[in-house]
Enzyme design. Structure first.
Site, PDB file in Angstrom:
ATOM      1  N   LYS B  59       0.843  -1.212   0.000  1.00 23.65           N
ATOM      2  CA  LYS B  59       0.000   0.000   0.000  1.00 23.65           C
ATOM      3  C   LYS B  59       0.875   1.258   0.000  1.00 23.65           C
ATOM      4  O   LYS B  59       1.929   1.283   0.657  1.00 23.65           O
ATOM      5  CB  LYS B  59      -0.918  -0.032   1.227  1.00 23.65           C
ATOM      6  CG  LYS B  59      -1.966   1.058   1.283  1.00 23.65           C
ATOM      7  CD  LYS B  59      -2.836   0.881   2.522  1.00 23.65           C
ATOM      8  CE  LYS B  59      -3.903   1.950   2.643  1.00 23.65           C
ATOM      9  NZ  LYS B  59      -4.727   1.790   3.871  1.00 23.65           N
ATOM     10  N   SER B 134      -9.582   1.510   2.799  1.00 27.84           N
ATOM     11  CA  SER B 134      -8.770   2.319   1.930  1.00 27.84           C
ATOM     12  C   SER B 134      -7.703   1.524   1.161  1.00 27.84           C
ATOM     13  O   SER B 134      -7.132   2.053   0.211  1.00 27.84           O
ATOM     14  CB  SER B 134      -8.067   3.402   2.750  1.00 27.84           C
ATOM     15  OG  SER B 134      -7.205   2.833   3.709  1.00 27.84           O
ATOM     16  N   SER B 158      -9.604  -0.915   7.048  1.00 26.93           N
ATOM     17  CA  SER B 158      -9.146  -0.734   5.665  1.00 26.93           C
ATOM     18  C   SER B 158      -8.424  -1.931   5.061  1.00 26.93           C
ATOM     19  O   SER B 158      -8.049  -1.883   3.883  1.00 26.93           O
ATOM     20  CB  SER B 158      -8.245   0.497   5.571  1.00 26.93           C
ATOM     21  OG  SER B 158      -8.996   1.667   5.699  1.00 26.93           O
TER      22      SER B 158
END
Lengths: 101, 469
Positions: B59, B134, B158
């Protein structure tokens, strides 16, 4: 809970955000709705009185006070928008400089 | 795999698959840079590591030396970190190849990966829907088979929520189990990194490689974690499982998601677990408490983006104006909204009614979960109230977006651990996830229970590379 435009302006100044006048109505409306929703935490029964949660470790754990090389691949000069002779360069400090002058 | 040529082939294949899936907008790393870095990494990776040659996407809010770390934000466009996250260093030490940076909601603030300065990501099964967020880019790449595993981060769900929406496994480890060093701070008392994979076993493998004490993170748990992989197949006979009433009957839950929780309950019972319902009354206040605490911490953490030391700087003649213009130009709407909310909640006159009360509620939620764990070893709940929603469906209504996190947030507030496991498809062919929750440091029993559900559900749905989105 209704957040006024003046409150949005005040909070934006505290948050160091430049909110335009055009953006004020929508931001005020969204903040009002969200704050109205989250205010339900105040409906927790008073009998449920507890201490606030405190984030962080229970006790500070000290490390040995040893000088170690900074494990960085490169220094701040590579990252800073403006950097010279070991200092970060910024524009004039404005009101502070005027006060001193 | 123990030969550098195998690692190189694995790296090349991963890069080829990522190129093929470019339309998902899940990987932010330019392909030339990705290929070049993977080739270098493959030639220098540790052949004896348990992850040798495994491409792992990371990420974009987790610092890497190989690629830029923009956090999905314009304010950090092109930012190269001078150090790497401990979690990333540990994955590399185990032989993993860092296969690019994945798209995410800006600084982790979102539930759909639509709040990225680099464009939204798309669901791998249906291009009209979101992958969740996210960490949506990480989930989408794993679900579509581009990489076998990826790293994400959680502040309010997330990892688990996009795992649920994309049909993969995603775990939120106990707070402090995985070092936060090098994970760009959003809400420091809640942030925690976690892996995605297609199986519980691979998730456990990654977790064992990346967790453990780190002196660079003052909140890192000093004890060494117990092994989890070796105990995965121990089964759930005699395990006490509590189905959380308030999360299972949450407002707006999709019937197919509710049915999946019932199926999970039946699977546990068939496997010999003792299942009953349990009430955790204070979780109904979890979402509200979270959306005070997380923005409050964000307003403080994101104060560092001032145009002085790194990142974007907007030109101005005077420093205060430069700070404000930089932040206005560099942050997206959702980040600004949360900074404003957090600043409001911490401001004079409102602090105790909002932040103070939210932290009291957090104590209540921790207490209620502790009581539940006196009766049960693990808990069961839906991961998300719905399957993947349509692109744009919630972007104009922040509160509706926040409600996507209602089932995952309580675990972040308590600092405990939970995992999302694929549980089937709804009528539209979209994945459904259920989550297993366990007390802090309960990863061994958590993963064992998750493995049992995985075997029961036998979820195999995957978009093929040619068909994905």
């Amino acid at each position: 809970m209704s957040v006024t435009h003046d409150e949005v302006r005040r909070i934006a100044r505290l948050a160091e955000l430049e909110v335009s006048e055009d953006a004020l109505p929508l931001l005020a409306e969204q903040m009002s709705r969200i704050l109205e929703y989250v205010a339900q935490i105040n409906s927790v029964p008073a009998s449920e009185a507890v201490k606030p949660f405190v984030p962080g470790p229970d006790a500070v754990r000290f490390r040995a006070d040893e000088v170690k090389p900074a494990p960085l691949a490169f220094g701040p000069a590579e990252l800073a928008p403006a950097f010279r002779d070991g200092f970060f360069l910024v524009p004039k400090l404005g009101q502070f400089e005027q006060e001193e002058g | 795999m123990s030969d550098p040529s195998d690692a190189l082939a694995s790296a090349k294949a991963a890069a080829d698959r990522i190129v093929k899936l470019k339309r998902l907008n899940a990987c932010l790393t330019p392909i030339k840079e990705l290929r070049k870095s993977l080739a270098v990494q493959a030639s220098t990776a540790h052949p004896s590591g348990v992850l040798y040659g495994m491409p792992v996407a990371v990420k974009d809010n987790i610092c890497t030396l190989e690629y830029t770390t923009s956090c999905g934000s314009k304010i950090l466009e092109g930012y190269r970190s001078p150090y790497e996250a401990t979690a990333v260093a540990k994955l590399k030490a185990a032989g993993a190849l860092i296969a690019g940076k994945t798209n995410c909601d800006e600084f982790g603030m979102g539930s759909s990966t639509e709040h990225s300065a680099y464009g939204r990501s798309f669901h791998p099964f249906d291009k009209t829907r979101v992958p969740g967020g996210s960490s949506g880019g990480s989930a989408a790449l794993v679900a579509s088979g581009a990489v076998p595993a990826a790293l994400g981060s959680e502040t309010g769900g997330s990892v688990r929520q996009p795992a649920s929406l994309c049909g993969v496994v995603g775990i939120k480890p106990t707070y402090g189990r995985v070092s936060r060093y090098g994970i760009v701070a959003y809400a420091s008392s809640l942030d925690q990194a976690g892996p995605f994979a297609t199986t519980v076993a691979d998730t456990a493998l990654l977790l064992e490689a990346m967790w453990g004490h780190d002196p660079c993170d003052s909140t890192s748990i000093p004890s060494e974690p117990e092994p989890v992989l070796a105990r995965l197949e121990e089964g759930v006979a005699g395990l006490r499982v509590g189905v959380v009433e308030e999360l299972t009957d949450v407002e707006g839950i999709q019937p197919a998601v509710r049915a999946a929780v019932d199926s999970a309950r039946n699977l546990f019972e068939k496997a010999g677990a003792e299942v009953d319902t349990v009430s955790v009354p204070s979780v109904e206040y979890g979402l509200s408490a979270y959306y005070i605490i997380a923005p409050a911490e964000a307003s403080s953490n994101l104060a560092r983006y001032d145009g002085v030391r790194y990142g974007l700087r907007a030109p101005a003649a005077e420093v205060a104006t430069m700070n404000a213009l930089t932040r206005e130009a560099g942050f997206g709407a959702e980040v600004k909204r949360r900074i404003m909310l957090g600043t409001y909640a911490l401001s004079a006159g409102y602090y105790d009614a909002y932040y103070g009360q939210a932290q009291r509620v957090r104590t209540l939620i921790i207490r209620d979960f502790s009581r539940a764990y006196e009766r049960f070893d693990v808990l069961l709940a839906p991961t998300s109230p719905t399957t993947a929603f349509e692109l744009g469906a919630k972007t104009s209504d922040p509160l509706a977006m926040y409600l996507s996190d209602v089932c995952t947030i309580p675990t972040n507030l308590t600092g405990a651990t939970a995992i999302s496991v694929p549980a089937g498809l709804d009528a539209a062919g979209l994945p459904i996830g259920v989550q297993v929750l366990a007390p802090a440091l309960g990863e061994a029993v958590l993963l064992r229970a998750a493995r049992s559900l995985e075997a029961g559900f036998a979820f195999t749905a995957r978009p093929t590379l040619g068909e994905a989105a």
